[in-house]
Design an enzyme around this catalytic site. Sequence first.
Site, short mmCIF file in Angstrom:
data_model
loop_
_atom_site.label_atom_id
_atom_site.label_comp_id
_atom_site.label_asym_id
_atom_site.label_seq_id
_atom_site.Cartn_x
_atom_site.Cartn_y
_atom_site.Cartn_z
N ARG B 115 0.80 -1.23 0.00
CA ARG B 115 0.00 0.00 0.00
C ARG B 115 0.83 1.27 0.00
O ARG B 115 0.28 2.36 0.01
CB ARG B 115 -0.96 0.00 1.19
CG ARG B 115 -1.87 -1.20 1.17
CD ARG B 115 -3.33 -0.87 1.32
NE ARG B 115 -4.12 -2.05 0.95
CZ ARG B 115 -4.36 -3.08 1.78
NH1 ARG B 115 -3.93 -3.06 3.02
NH2 ARG B 115 -5.05 -4.11 1.36
N GLY B 176 -5.47 -11.08 10.58
CA GLY B 176 -6.78 -11.21 11.19
C GLY B 176 -7.56 -12.38 10.63
O GLY B 176 -8.49 -12.87 11.25
N TRP B 225 -2.91 -3.77 9.90
CA TRP B 225 -2.52 -3.79 8.49
C TRP B 225 -2.69 -2.47 7.75
O TRP B 225 -2.38 -2.40 6.56
CB TRP B 225 -3.22 -4.92 7.75
CG TRP B 225 -4.70 -4.99 7.89
CD1 TRP B 225 -5.40 -5.59 8.91
CD2 TRP B 225 -5.69 -4.49 6.99
NE1 TRP B 225 -6.75 -5.47 8.68
CE2 TRP B 225 -6.97 -4.81 7.51
CE3 TRP B 225 -5.64 -3.80 5.77
CZ2 TRP B 225 -8.17 -4.46 6.88
CZ3 TRP B 225 -6.83 -3.45 5.15
CH2 TRP B 225 -8.08 -3.78 5.70
N ASN B 243 -9.82 -7.40 13.20
CA ASN B 243 -10.74 -8.29 13.90
C ASN B 243 -10.01 -9.34 14.74
O ASN B 243 -8.89 -9.71 14.43
CB ASN B 243 -11.64 -8.99 12.87
CG ASN B 243 -10.84 -9.87 11.92
OD1 ASN B 243 -10.15 -9.37 11.06
ND2 ASN B 243 -10.90 -11.17 12.10
N ASP B 286 -16.11 -9.83 11.15
CA ASP B 286 -14.89 -9.43 10.44
C ASP B 286 -14.87 -7.93 10.14
O ASP B 286 -14.50 -7.50 9.07
CB ASP B 286 -14.73 -10.25 9.14
CG ASP B 286 -13.35 -10.06 8.50
OD1 ASP B 286 -12.47 -9.42 9.13
OD2 ASP B 286 -13.15 -10.53 7.38
N ARG B 313 -16.00 0.26 9.64
CA ARG B 313 -16.54 -0.84 8.82
C ARG B 313 -17.90 -1.32 9.36
O ARG B 313 -18.71 -1.84 8.61
CB ARG B 313 -15.49 -1.96 8.88
CG ARG B 313 -15.61 -3.02 7.83
CD ARG B 313 -14.23 -3.65 7.63
NE ARG B 313 -14.31 -5.01 7.15
CZ ARG B 313 -13.25 -5.76 6.85
NH1 ARG B 313 -12.02 -5.27 7.00
NH2 ARG B 313 -13.38 -6.99 6.41
#
Lengths: 256, 522
Positions: B115, B176, B225, B243, B286, B313
């Site tokens: 990323r 995760g 992450w 998660n 999740d 999320r």
Amino acid sequence: MRRAIFSIFSVCLCSLFAQRNLIPTDSPAVEAGRQIYMGACSGCHGATGEGSQGPSLLSGRASRLPDRTLLNSIQNGLPGTSMPNFPMGSEKINQVAAFVRSLTAPAITTQPAGDVERGKRYFFGAGKCSTCHMILGQGGHPGPDLSNIGSERTSGQILESIMKPSARIAEGYRGVVAALKSGPTIQGVAKNHNNYSVQILDKDGRLHLLNREEIAKLELMDASLMPSTSDAAEARHLVAFLARQSTRMKEGALSK
Amino acid sequence: MRFALVFCIPLFAAAQVTPEAIANSPNAEWLTYHGDYSARRHSSLKQITPDNAKSLVAKWVFHIDGAKKLEASPIVHRGLMYISNTNEIYALDARNGRKVWHYSAKNAKGTRVNRGSAILGDKVYFVTADCHLIALNRSTGNLIFDVTYASFDAGYTTSIAPLAIRNGILVGVAGGGSGQRGFVAALHPDTGKEVWRFWTVPGKGEIGSETWGGFPAEMGGAPTWTTGSYDPQLNLVYWPTGNPWPDFYGGRRPGDNLYSDCVLALDAATGKLKWHFQFTPHDVWDWDANENPVLLDAVFRGKPRKLLVQANRNGFYYILDRETGEFLHAKPFVTKLDWTSGLDDRGRPKVIPEKIPTPAGTKVCPSVRGASNWMSPSYNPATGLFYVVALEQCDMIVASAKEPVASSGFRGTGNEGIPTEPGRFFLRALDVLNGEIKWQYPMPGPGVMWAGTVSTAGGVVFTGDDDGNLVAVDAKTGKDLWHFSTGHSLFASPVTYMLDGKQYVTIAAESDVFTFGLFQGN
């Protein structure tokens, strides 16, 4: 799911690796193999495997043979072609195969003979190599970084770079002189260039991002900026030292 | 001559990239994954405006051989653009997209996406999929160090854009979905040596370990992450966590499962936890909290406050006090949200028991991909609007009881989309102080994108859409101003920068980097 694919993949890798393990990689074997090769094979395949009457052993099919095929081809020859058979006992077959492999193996995996410490002293001292090259941040510009050279090149390529620098110019390191319309002249290596722009790295490690419109005259050199080394003994120690420059030693050994 | 002045003379000065410069960007430069430390992704550039955006044209495209899914936000500094892909990074001439250097960690294991990079001093940093931090000289690409900070063989991988602060390059890990123990680490900028490490799952006997019912910390997940944010005045790092594991089956980990699905406030010097806020306690859907924690100062309910906001999320937009971690406010930013009857006054959700996944399958909204995800939101202080890509979608989640074994592929079972109810993406502008939706820009498409936004002082917001377009919309109204079809799906967020007095906008798309600027007549 991804894991499952991965483990199948690693099983394949392992069996491939086991397969390839038939040929020794230690430097005494490679050295013994070199002696045999120079006598029995170099006439047809060239002193460095570059090929002549026989094909190149550095690229194409001959460079990608599984261990067993390579050993068989040497022992039994290739009937119907001029590749003869060499009924010389499995130890010698293994040795010459070890040398053939070393021609294309990253230098780190072949551990070429030579005095590593002496090579290092020469690199950072009398040889002045470190005025143009860096290893892990130590050294100068504008030569290529050599921190991982042992994983990226074969011993043969490293030796050639040292003794005949102009034979192959590393990508992005061609010597260049740009006379700017505004007066100054910039010298270094052309990291890239086309009709519209040129990107130059100079000996002080500075980048010059130039448009071609600002340049009165641009001269790209065919010869390497690097002076050649004629002392074969020093070159051997340098190769021994540089061959061991790898950022990821263990992985480097497995990757080929 | 002009270029000689602009490019050569500043380079001769060879200034170092300082934390102060990073804190003051994004301006002409784009110096972190987020543009700065606050993660606002709001640039001070204003050459491109709602009036002239229609004359944006493509300036250059750079193709990355072998790239499948570029997800990075590039960094731009002194005429160079740094763009990373899996286990490799390129430095490009940012005016024309010409390659200046390329570093490839050819022997790296793992194929996870990347990323982005970080820049500090005279170095640029990036991670490989097998959790090495690599430092290169930013002008030459020469290797300075390559260190391992987590074991790939033990199951760790990473995709993170590091965050460079004065005393450390901050990195995290994935895991995760496969049962590794998350952590944030600060590695020394000159040597890569570890300065501190904060485990996101407490060890036996440590505070918070009682929230796991004896589940082994080594498998707890709570991965790190995505890139956090940083407040240099408070000297606190804000890092979001993912998660708990297994994702969908919580039977073996009774309790809140700290510090999963949290934002952590860590002392930048020591890595010690100052406070935490958990968005989704005992997550079985999740819903990583890895969305960007955005820092801003504003008068909130009559009082000047240092705030941290996040569009999570789980479907809620949250406002926290970033000095204390106090929960101030939350509001759903999607309509498809059915797992909770609301939050209590401390921000804890009241979970509807029927929404806990079962072996037979349970329909839950938002979907597992979430109401938003790691695609970057942005915030424009002038409009007071928070721009976030939202996904309206529900999923069927199936949970099954099974003995969890790390790295076995087990996630507690899984989720499926509902074919008759495909997801729909929207760019939404939320009032930053209460989360009300002020306007929205619908983005029809196949429902595959992970593209985010950048906001500019010119009053234009750029976003990727679900159909592969880079889109410019009016920051005040959401009115469509311009678009360009990249011919790719988008999995990255755009950035903007300025060179030679020209503002550019860049987005990475699958295998190519696209850069745009105003038409100049040449």
